[in-house]
Design a protein around this motif. Structure first.
Motif, PDB file in Angstrom:
ATOM      1  N   GLU A 128      -0.047  -4.099  13.026  1.00 15.47           N
ATOM      2  CA  GLU A 128       0.368  -2.885  12.318  1.00 15.47           C
ATOM      3  C   GLU A 128       1.729  -3.062  11.674  1.00 15.47           C
ATOM      4  O   GLU A 128       2.651  -3.607  12.291  1.00 15.47           O
TER       5      GLU A 128
ATOM      6  N   SER B 220      -2.603  -1.403   8.765  1.00 16.83           N
ATOM      7  CA  SER B 220      -3.028  -2.096   9.981  1.00 16.83           C
ATOM      8  C   SER B 220      -4.393  -2.745   9.817  1.00 16.83           C
ATOM      9  O   SER B 220      -5.255  -2.254   9.079  1.00 16.83           O
TER      10      SER B 220
ATOM     11  N   ALA C 276       5.241   2.649   4.844  1.00 18.24           N
ATOM     12  CA  ALA C 276       4.876   4.062   4.804  1.00 18.24           C
ATOM     13  C   ALA C 276       3.359   4.270   4.831  1.00 18.24           C
ATOM     14  O   ALA C 276       2.889   5.398   4.818  1.00 18.24           O
ATOM     15  N   ALA C 277       2.578   3.176   4.851  1.00 19.95           N
ATOM     16  CA  ALA C 277       1.132   3.301   5.047  1.00 19.95           C
ATOM     17  C   ALA C 277       0.771   2.903   6.480  1.00 19.95           C
ATOM     18  O   ALA C 277      -0.388   3.006   6.866  1.00 19.95           O
ATOM     19  N   VAL C 278       1.786   2.450   7.238  1.00 22.15           N
ATOM     20  CA  VAL C 278       1.543   1.888   8.577  1.00 22.15           C
ATOM     21  C   VAL C 278       0.266   1.026   8.500  1.00 22.15           C
ATOM     22  O   VAL C 278      -0.664   1.168   9.285  1.00 22.15           O
TER      23      VAL C 278
ATOM     24  N   THR D 129     -10.027   0.094  10.919  1.00 22.34           N
ATOM     25  CA  THR D 129      -9.065   0.787  10.061  1.00 22.34           C
ATOM     26  C   THR D 129      -9.647   0.939   8.656  1.00 22.34           C
ATOM     27  O   THR D 129     -10.663   0.330   8.320  1.00 22.34           O
ATOM     28  N   ARG D 130      -8.952   1.728   7.849  1.00 23.17           N
ATOM     29  CA  ARG D 130      -9.442   1.945   6.483  1.00 23.17           C
ATOM     30  C   ARG D 130      -9.519   0.644   5.696  1.00 23.17           C
ATOM     31  O   ARG D 130     -10.441   0.437   4.905  1.00 23.17           O
TER      32      ARG D 130
ATOM     33  N   ARG E 280       5.296  -4.451  13.076  1.00 21.27           N
ATOM     34  CA  ARG E 280       6.052  -3.769  14.126  1.00 21.27           C
ATOM     35  C   ARG E 280       5.278  -3.641  15.421  1.00 21.27           C
ATOM     36  O   ARG E 280       5.838  -3.335  16.466  1.00 21.27           O
ATOM     37  N   ARG E 281       3.937  -3.833  15.372  1.00 17.47           N
ATOM     38  CA  ARG E 281       3.181  -3.616  16.598  1.00 17.47           C
ATOM     39  C   ARG E 281       1.947  -4.498  16.618  1.00 17.47           C
ATOM     40  O   ARG E 281       1.273  -4.674  15.599  1.00 17.47           O
TER      41      ARG E 281
ATOM     42  N   HIS F 125       0.803  -1.215   0.000  1.00 16.43           N
ATOM     43  CA  HIS F 125       0.000   0.000   0.000  1.00 16.43           C
ATOM     44  C   HIS F 125       0.837   1.268   0.000  1.00 16.43           C
ATOM     45  O   HIS F 125       0.317   2.356  -0.196  1.00 16.43           O
TER      46      HIS F 125
END
Lengths: 421, 198
Positions: free
Chosen positions: A202, A210, A206-208, A269-270, A258-259, A103
């Protein structure tokens, strides 16, 4: 068997080049000589039994004539590339041909610096380095990953495609042997608090990117995967670690993880509201439709192949189900009027692709060939009409209906049922 | 290996009749490791470090539908127009419909793909705009908007969709309260497994 006469040695070429480089002082050792001879051998016209071959190398290469490629339609930051299903054998997708869907591009991550944070409704919020994750008990399993948008272009009434290949149609599907640590092992380590029911996963891109995932799946067969087909997971697939949710839609299997936040409700989320939701009839839309229902695809014969003659052909393809094992694949060579069980080729693994094949004696007449998968829950891959009846015609994700190929009398293969739809 | 050679021999000696061909569909499969820890595992392994509160705060930037996670700050429609016209317009168009990338404005029949599965017609929660924009937009410089700028540009996008008034102010209280037309459309996955096609 009569012994073949010795083919003429191509001595002349050997002598001229070799003596030339000897004269130039380039051959000092046997290795030099072999190298030079091997360069000569790269000319395919030469008899390979009469020229020494290439030396060992640190990294292997494909045969020059075998260069399967992913299909990249419109390269931009949020886009995809597709696996060349028609070019592959067996069930494993070579890692460099695994489909992509990012993304915001592929992040550049240094594994030594990468950390996974787990917090929220846990007893002990923790940070894991990759070395920590790799010290936990390790497991490997063969599982498919499929984007739920795969096959979205099939049987769209507005634009019925015929010139599509297995790759362009269903190439957002790949199968790998994934290695990592079960997420349940790590969640046991941090301790889940009472009342928790979801996680938020997550990514570090660069879109993080999630997604919310039910805790039940996280504790079942979810994996933090850092290996793919025997090597470190590829950057395109989430290096250094991704979430693997066997049998579930690809988007939820967050890459570059990462999370993880343990929660008592989805985050909305989107990617689980605006996208990856399925319009239904009656103005509703289905949300959190994670599981990939059973599906199959004939990968040979398929567009743009043209059968050169009538007679025996082996119909080959792949079948898979996100709900467990494939138990049967039926093949029809008469446009869906009659069906015959195809042969399934082991291993038949849960939530993995399976190879099927069916020997067919083509009589040279125009027909349609189809396949339909059956899984261990008794689900039968539906026709496009069954799917439309259930969801309406505007559904766009999870298009798992039967695929058909038309065989023209000249052997030309095109996609679709044509007038039969 | 042994089984294989026996099969080959039997094929060789019994001719080519179909009944004699080795059957491959029932190949014995390797048993997979169960989805659980080895029984000898300790209660905890202890690999990995403690996550401090500061560390968690650094990364815990998501926003829940009830507004949990929204930072302090605020923004108006007018301020948002300015943010939009400098930071978003190139990719989303003057009125949020021209592209070249995703439409941000649309109130038409949302079933019509791809025209109207957008904020005004389809999105169930306004908080998702904050969660998404603060992480992923503007696409080439993600994560650079301040909380005020994010609230403002959301106010403007919602206003273009006719969902908030021209004098609306978005903050941690008003944003979760915005009524979204898409809200009641969503049903959780109702496929139950088994033979039924849904």
């Amino acid at each position: 068997m009569a012994k073949k006469a010795n083919p003429p040695l191509s001595r002349r070429a050997w002598i001229t080049t070799t003596s030339g480089v000897i004269a130039a002082g380039l051959i000092k050792t046997q290795v030099d000589a072999v190298k030079i001879a091997a360069q000569e051998a790269a000319t395919p016209a030469q008899d390979p039994t009469k020229v020494p071959g290439r030396l060992t190398s640190e990294l292997g290469q494909r045969a020059p004539a075998e260069q399967p490629l992913r299909l990249v339609r419109s390269p931009n930051l949020s886009s995809s590339s597709r696996t060349p299903l028609q070019d592959l054998y067996g069930i494993i997708t070579p890692a460099d041909l695994h489909f992509e869907r990012h993304h915001a591009g592929i992040p550049n991550i240094v594994q030594e610096e990468h950390e996974l944070l787990i917090h929220g409704m846990v007893e002990r919020p923790m940070v894991f380095k990759m070395a920590d994750l790799k010290r936990y008990p390790q497991t490997s399993r063969i599982r498919f990953v499929e984007c739920s948008g795969n096959g979205g272009g099939a049987y769209n009434r507005d634009r019925m495609p015929t010139e599509v290949t297995p790759q362009s149609l269903d190439g957002l599907l790949s199968t790998s042997e994934w290695t990592g640590v079960l997420l349940s092992t790590i969640l046991r380590e941090v301790g889940i608090r009472n009342g928790a029911s979801w996680i938020l996963a997550e990514g570090s891109d660069a879109a993080v990117m999630s997604r919310s995932v039910p805790l039940e799946k996280a504790m079942d067969d979810a994996m933090l995967a850092y290996g793919q087909n025997g090597e470190a997971i590829r950057p395109e697939q989430g290096y250094p670690v991704r979430l693997l949710l066997p049998g579930w839609e690809g988007n939820a299997q967050v890459k570059w993880l990462r999370r993880i936040e343990v929660t008592d409700r989805p985050t909305m989320t989107r990617e689980e509201t605006s996208k990856y939701t399925d319009p239904l009839k009656g103005g509703r839309a289905r949300q959190f439709s994670f599981v990939m229902d059973a599906k199959s695809l004939i990968t040979f014969p398929a567009f743009p192949y043209q059968l050169p003659d009538r007679g025996w052909w082996e119909i080959k393809g792949l079948a898979w189900s996100g709900r467990g094992k494939i138990t049967r694949v039926d093949v029809s060579t008469d446009g869906g009027s009659s069906w015959t069980p195809a042969e399934l080729q082991g291993p038949i693994l849960s939530k993995s692709t399976v190879r099927f094949r069916h020997l067919w004696d083509w009589d040279g007449r125009e027909t349609h060939i189809l396949s339909r998968a059956v899984d261990e829950t008794g689900y039968v891959q539906p026709t496009v009409h069954q799917l439309w009846d259930a969801r309406g015609e505007r559904t766009s994700y999870h298009q798992n209906h039967q695929r058909a190929w038309k065989i023209a009398s000249d052997g030309a293969v095109t996609f679709g049922l044509g007038d039969l739809v | 290996m042994k089984r294989l050679s026996v099969l080959m021999v039997s094929v060789l000696f019994t001719g080519c009749g179909q009944a004699d061909l080795p059957v491959t569909t029932s190949d014995v499969l390797p048993t997979e490791v169960a989805d659980r820890l080895p029984l000898s595992s300790p209660r905890t392994f202890g690999f990995g470090g403690e996550a401090t509160d500061e560390r968690i705060a650094m990364w815990d930037i998501d926003v829940k539908p009830d507004g949990e996670g929204l930072p302090s700050g605020s923004g108006t429609v007018a301020q948002g127009k300015l943010v939009y016209e400098t930071q978003c317009i190139a990719c989303h168009g003057a009125t949020g419909t021209e592209g070249p990338f995703d439409r941000l404005v649309g109130t038409g029949p949302w079933e019509e793909w791809p025209s109207a599965r957008v904020v005004g017609a389809y999105w169930p929660y306004a908080t998702t705009l904050f969660d998404y924009i603060v992480k992923a937009m503007p696409q080439l410089t993600p994560g650079t908007l301040t909380a005020d700028q994010t609230y403002a540009v959301i106010a403007y996008v919602l206003n273009m969709n006719g969902l908030v008034a021209d004098d609306a102010v978005m903050d941690a209280t008003t944003l979760p309260a915005v009524e979204m037309p898409g809200r009641d459309r969503f049903v959780p996955d109702d496929r139950k497994g088994g033979p039924e096609v849904r």
